[in-house]
Design an enzyme around this catalytic site. Sequence first.
Site, PDB file in Angstrom:
ATOM      1  N   GLU A   8       0.853  -1.190   0.000  1.00 60.13           N
ATOM      2  CA  GLU A   8       0.000   0.000   0.000  1.00 60.13           C
ATOM      3  C   GLU A   8       0.890   1.242   0.000  1.00 60.13           C
ATOM      4  O   GLU A   8       1.572   1.535   0.980  1.00 60.13           O
ATOM      5  CB  GLU A   8      -0.892  -0.003   1.237  1.00 60.13           C
ATOM      6  CG  GLU A   8      -1.740   1.241   1.405  1.00 60.13           C
ATOM      7  CD  GLU A   8      -2.407   1.308   2.770  1.00 60.13           C
ATOM      8  OE1 GLU A   8      -2.602   2.438   3.261  1.00 60.13           O
ATOM      9  OE2 GLU A   8      -2.737   0.248   3.339  1.00 60.13           O
ATOM     10  N   ARG A  12       0.768  10.363   0.300  1.00 58.18           N
ATOM     11  CA  ARG A  12       1.194  11.437   1.203  1.00 58.18           C
ATOM     12  C   ARG A  12       2.379  12.222   0.654  1.00 58.18           C
ATOM     13  O   ARG A  12       2.842  13.159   1.302  1.00 58.18           O
ATOM     14  CB  ARG A  12       1.577  10.858   2.573  1.00 58.18           C
ATOM     15  CG  ARG A  12       0.457  10.114   3.265  1.00 58.18           C
ATOM     16  CD  ARG A  12       0.896   9.584   4.608  1.00 58.18           C
ATOM     17  NE  ARG A  12      -0.089   8.693   5.187  1.00 58.18           N
ATOM     18  CZ  ARG A  12       0.054   8.065   6.349  1.00 58.18           C
ATOM     19  NH1 ARG A  12       1.167   8.247   7.039  1.00 58.18           N
ATOM     20  NH2 ARG A  12      -0.883   7.254   6.809  1.00 58.18           N
ATOM     21  N   THR A  65      -4.308   6.149   2.046  1.00 62.02           N
ATOM     22  CA  THR A  65      -4.650   7.541   2.343  1.00 62.02           C
ATOM     23  C   THR A  65      -5.482   8.140   1.208  1.00 62.02           C
ATOM     24  O   THR A  65      -5.287   9.288   0.807  1.00 62.02           O
ATOM     25  CB  THR A  65      -3.401   8.402   2.615  1.00 62.02           C
ATOM     26  OG1 THR A  65      -2.427   7.632   3.333  1.00 62.02           O
ATOM     27  CG2 THR A  65      -3.757   9.610   3.476  1.00 62.02           C
ATOM     28  N   LYS A 123     -10.958  -1.301   7.229  1.00 58.06           N
ATOM     29  CA  LYS A 123      -9.706  -0.964   7.890  1.00 58.06           C
ATOM     30  C   LYS A 123     -10.035  -0.423   9.280  1.00 58.06           C
ATOM     31  O   LYS A 123     -10.855   0.494   9.407  1.00 58.06           O
ATOM     32  CB  LYS A 123      -8.948   0.084   7.076  1.00 58.06           C
ATOM     33  CG  LYS A 123      -7.685   0.618   7.741  1.00 58.06           C
ATOM     34  CD  LYS A 123      -6.988   1.607   6.823  1.00 58.06           C
ATOM     35  CE  LYS A 123      -5.749   2.200   7.470  1.00 58.06           C
ATOM     36  NZ  LYS A 123      -4.980   3.056   6.535  1.00 58.06           N
TER      37      LYS A 123
END
Length: 216
Positions: A49, A53, A77, A137
């Site tokens: 993953e 960011r 994210t 999640k």
Amino acid sequence: MSDLVEQKQAQAEAVLRLAPVVAVVVIRRVEQAVPLARALVAGGIPAVEITLRTPVALEAIRAIATEVDEAWVGAGTVLSAQDLHAAAQAGARFAVSPGHSPRLLAAAEDSALPYLPGAATASEAMTLAERGYRLQKFFPAVPAGGVDYLRALSGPLPSVRFCATGGIGAATTAEWLALPNVIAVGGSWLTPPDLVEMENWPAIAALAREASVLRA
């Protein structure tokens, strides 16, 4: 629950069952993406993953998707419909969010990408389950209540399983994986910034190898 949501949940489940740990990775230099992914795959962790960011995150996803066939690269994210679309265009094979919103859920249901939305409370988990998300999640795992909290959710929400992420390390991973409602954990400890900066790929492969057998 739509058949399409369940189809994509089945695809997400396949990703989460590849290994007990999903590598959560921050890429700051795109040239490091491919060797880093290869090191993780060599250690037995194929689900990678890449968090959105940094300015090079999408480029890193594209490079891994193009050059590392054995990796299942995803985008983390993911905060908006734009993020979801950009991740899909870059070649991501799944998407993960720290939480969820009505707009993002609507976009996810229109997207072909398997999607793992985030939840931190029973109410959030119930809301997602109503829309067909039996895989979620749990974030931030340790600050949100830790092992005891997630264990407590398994009673009233037996059909929901989680990828627990946030504050989990090598020493505590087995405790999380022992929970009946945990399918995998997300881990950033596999790619420590110092090892990445030194490009010590053998050391990262060794960390991945240790994590890959935690459920054996």
